[in-house]
Design a protein around this motif. Structure first.
Motif, PDB file in Angstrom:
ATOM      1  N   LEU A 437       0.759  -1.148   0.047  1.00  0.00           N
ATOM      2  CA  LEU A 437       0.015  -0.150  -0.039  1.00  0.00           C
ATOM      3  C   LEU A 437       0.776   1.368   0.069  1.00  0.00           C
ATOM      4  O   LEU A 437       0.690   2.164  -0.686  1.00  0.00           O
ATOM      5  N   HIS A 441       0.911   4.044  -3.016  1.00  0.00           N
ATOM      6  CA  HIS A 441       0.730   5.355  -2.606  1.00  0.00           C
ATOM      7  C   HIS A 441       1.694   6.250  -2.956  1.00  0.00           C
ATOM      8  O   HIS A 441       1.398   7.310  -3.590  1.00  0.00           O
ATOM      9  N   ILE A 446      -2.203   4.773  -5.995  1.00  0.00           N
ATOM     10  CA  ILE A 446      -3.829   5.018  -5.082  1.00  0.00           C
ATOM     11  C   ILE A 446      -3.350   6.035  -3.974  1.00  0.00           C
ATOM     12  O   ILE A 446      -2.526   6.529  -3.789  1.00  0.00           O
TER      13      ILE A 446
END
Ligand code: PFF
Length: 446
Positions: A437, A441, A446
């Protein structure tokens, strides 16, 4: 074939701490937290250490201990499939990291000689800062010291596990801690101490960006020597009946304490003398000579301290080289001496453009790679922020989901059951997803 192992249990802990504690703690952590606004970065770092660093440290010790093999051989032994590519990724990371790590190792050598010969005695604070900047532009001089640092690393690895790696960890680590504590004590007496405590421990969350989150996580991998098999390799020289989690906690705690102590040593000096580090990567190298000029017996303590920084760096460099060398010894049956010399020279060669990236080869100085970085910074960025975390994701998934549960249970038999279960929970459900993640990111996906 006979394979070496650690002489004592403490031998593993000290050697692994020797790998973990190095320029990452003393040079990189202070300048990264300085450039990222201090406290908030440190907090992110501590979270990364707890949620990703500790479980992966444990996973790497387990993989090494249960197989007694180099990273590639270890994955092959635990699972007959393509998983050993993680070992290859690790060997490549070791190769790249050591090439530029040795250049910074060379800086520490130079500063040792400078302080030993009293080169800074007649310089003003600005003069000392300026000296770092001009050294950074002097590629030839960096190349010279890089070569010596690499030679020292090769020499220790040639001596092997017990006489080289274990012994150097046992001698240098305790001395480093004592001297570091003494320096922190002195820094605490300077007027900037209060301000530096605010900077270090009162988080200002407005400073946090996607990039600083990646940096903090990458730094936790780098500082703990994770994601590339260094700890797998060291774990592979362990005895079978040692606990995993307790050792992992000890090493992680030790490494993190040294990083924080390094900040406690450096920041009060920065705030006391209002130093604006000309180049933040020079923080360690510009603040220390200044403080040595001001503290009692600084002329003597200066060179001793830089000598210890050299040792901290060399015990880490040794682990980087050992990962690469162990593969050629185990799998290709090369003698240790041949493997060390051959690979050491290859890595030294890859370090040449890093040494010359700020001056020396003009064409190279002009090239900008990812995000305006020069050659040196690009290697560091790719290896620390990408290769190590990606290696870490796979190591976590492998330990959590792929490896045989019996082998894993057996390796953790000496550990507390609940702690073991909790760590496996992290490795399965939290650590790999979180690292992924953060990476996504950081790239803006994302
Ligand atoms: N942990 C070392 C440091 O903090 O200086 C650097 C390092 C050593 C990174 C070994 C990765 C590694 F495998």
């Amino acid at each position: 074939m006979y394979r070496e192992n650690w002489k004592s249990k403490l031998g593993f802990i000290l050697a692994a701490s020797g790998s973990a504690v190095g320029l990452g703690n003393l040079w990189k952590f202070p300048y990264e937290s300085y450039s990222n606004g201090g406290s908030a970065f440190i907090l992110l770092y501590l979270i990364a250490v707890a949620v990703t660093g500790l479980p992966i440290m444990m996973a790497e010790i387990f993989i090494g201990k249960s197989t007694n093999r180099n990273p590639i051989g270890a994955f092959k032994a635990l699972h007959p499939s393509a998983w050993h590519f993680i070992g290859w990724l690790g060997i490549l990371s070791g190769f790249i990291i050591l090439s530029y790590y040795s250049v910074v190792g060379g800086w520490t050598l130079r500063y040792f000689f400078q302080t030993l010969t009293g080169a800074y005695l007649s310089m003003s604070d600005q003069g000392i800062s300026g000296d770092f900047v001009s050294f950074l532009r002097n590629g030839q001089s960096q190349l010279f010291f890089h070569s010596f640092f690499m030679l020292g690393t090769i020499a220790i690895v040639i001596f092997g596990v017990r006489k080289g790696i274990e012994l150097s960890g046992k001698i240098f680590m305790p001395i480093l801690v004592i001297l570091l504590l003494a320096m922190v004590f002195f820094s605490m007496q300077t007027p900037g101490f209060g301000k530096s405590m605010e900077f270090l421990f009162q988080p200002d969350f407005s400073k946090i960006t996607a990039q600083s989150i990646i940096d903090a996580m990458g730094q936790s991998f780098f500082s703990l020597s994770l994601g590339m098999g260094a700890i797998i390799t060291y774990g592979s020289y362990m005895q079978k009946n040692e606990p995993v989690i307790k050792d992992a906690i000890t090493i992680v705690f030790f490494d993190t304490s040294i990083a924080i102590l390094a900040c406690l040593m450096i920041f009060p000096i920065l705030f006391s003398y209002k130093i604006q580090p000309a180049e933040s990567i020079g923080i360690l190298f510009t603040t220390l000579p200044m403080i040595f000029l001001k503290m009692p017996a600084g002329i003597v303590i200066g060179p001793i301290f830089f000598l210890l920084v050299i040792f901290a760096a060399i015990t880490s460099a040794v682990s980087l080289l050992e990962v690469v060398v162990a593969y050629f010894i185990d799998e290709k049956k090369w003698p240790r001496k041949k493997a060390t010399l051959f690979l050491g020279i290859a890595i030294w060669m890859l370090g040449i453009p890093s040494a010359l990236s700020n001056g020396g080869w003009n064409w190279l100085t002009k090239i900008q790679f990812i995000g305006n970085r020069n050659f040196f910074d690009t290697l560091d960025y790719i290896a620390t922020n990408w290769m190590l975390p990606v290696g870490g994701i796979f190591i976590a998934i492998f330990t959590g989901w792929i490896v045989s549960v019996e082998i894993r249970d057996d390796s953790f038999a000496r550990d507390h059951k609940m702690a073991y279960q909790f760590m496996i929970f992290l490795l399965k459900y939290i650590t790999p997803g979180l690292v992924l993640l953060i990476l996504l990111h950081g790239t803006g996906v994302i």
